[in-house]
Scaffold this active site. Structure first.
Site, PDB file in Angstrom:
ATOM      1  N   GLY A  27      38.474 107.878  63.136  1.00 15.58           N
ATOM      2  CA  GLY A  27      38.537 106.563  63.244  1.00 15.58           C
ATOM      3  C   GLY A  27      40.156 106.155  64.212  1.00 15.58           C
ATOM      4  N   GLY A  28      40.566 104.854  64.159  1.00 14.29           N
ATOM      5  CA  GLY A  28      41.468 104.246  64.656  1.00 14.29           C
ATOM      6  C   GLY A  28      41.517 102.663  65.412  1.00 14.29           C
ATOM      7  CD1 TRP A  29      43.330  98.443  68.589  1.00 10.02           C
ATOM      8  CD2 TRP A  29      43.366  97.864  66.024  1.00 10.02           C
ATOM      9  NE1 TRP A  29      43.457  97.012  68.093  1.00 10.02           N
ATOM     10  CE2 TRP A  29      43.418  96.771  67.217  1.00 10.02           C
ATOM     11  CE3 TRP A  29      43.582  97.678  64.605  1.00 10.02           C
ATOM     12  CZ2 TRP A  29      43.798  94.896  66.699  1.00 10.02           C
ATOM     13  CZ3 TRP A  29      44.050  96.509  64.454  1.00 10.02           C
ATOM     14  CH2 TRP A  29      43.137  95.383  65.322  1.00 10.02           C
ATOM     15  CD  GLU A  70      44.173 100.974  62.445  1.00  8.52           C
ATOM     16  OE1 GLU A  70      45.014  99.456  61.250  1.00  8.52           O
ATOM     17  OE2 GLU A  70      44.540 101.522  61.942  1.00  8.52           O
ATOM     18  CE1 TYR A  71      35.974  94.995  56.351  1.00  5.22           C
ATOM     19  CE2 TYR A  71      37.883  94.884  55.164  1.00  5.22           C
ATOM     20  CZ  TYR A  71      37.068  94.420  55.497  1.00  5.22           C
ATOM     21  OH  TYR A  71      35.750  93.502  54.755  1.00  5.22           O
TER      22      TYR A  71
END
Length: 74
Positions: A27-29, A70-71
């Protein structure tokens, strides 16, 4: 392939330092929220993700997963 070799080299460092823990980050930004949102929409999707993640982590010798959702994201 290159990814497999890199994983083996990094997790192989645990032989030199038995206290080392190696996590795989997902994941990640820049990854965005849609894939994670789809993953948690149903129990079946979430269970499939967990099962495949555990199998993947074990196959390469990782100690855990860093799930960087990043939610709310893009």
């Amino acid at each position: 392939n290159d990814k497999t070799e890199m994983y083996r080299r990094v997790t192989g460092l645990k032989a030199q330092n038995p206290n080392l823990k190696v996590l795989l980050a997902v994941g990640g930004w820049t990854h965005g929220s849609p894939p994670f949102t789809a993953m948690v929409q149903t129990d079946a999707n979430l269970n499939a993700f967990v099962k495949s993640s555990v199998e993947y982590l074990k196959s390469y010798g990782f100690d855990g997963l860093d799930l960087d959702w990043e939610y709310p994201g893009i």
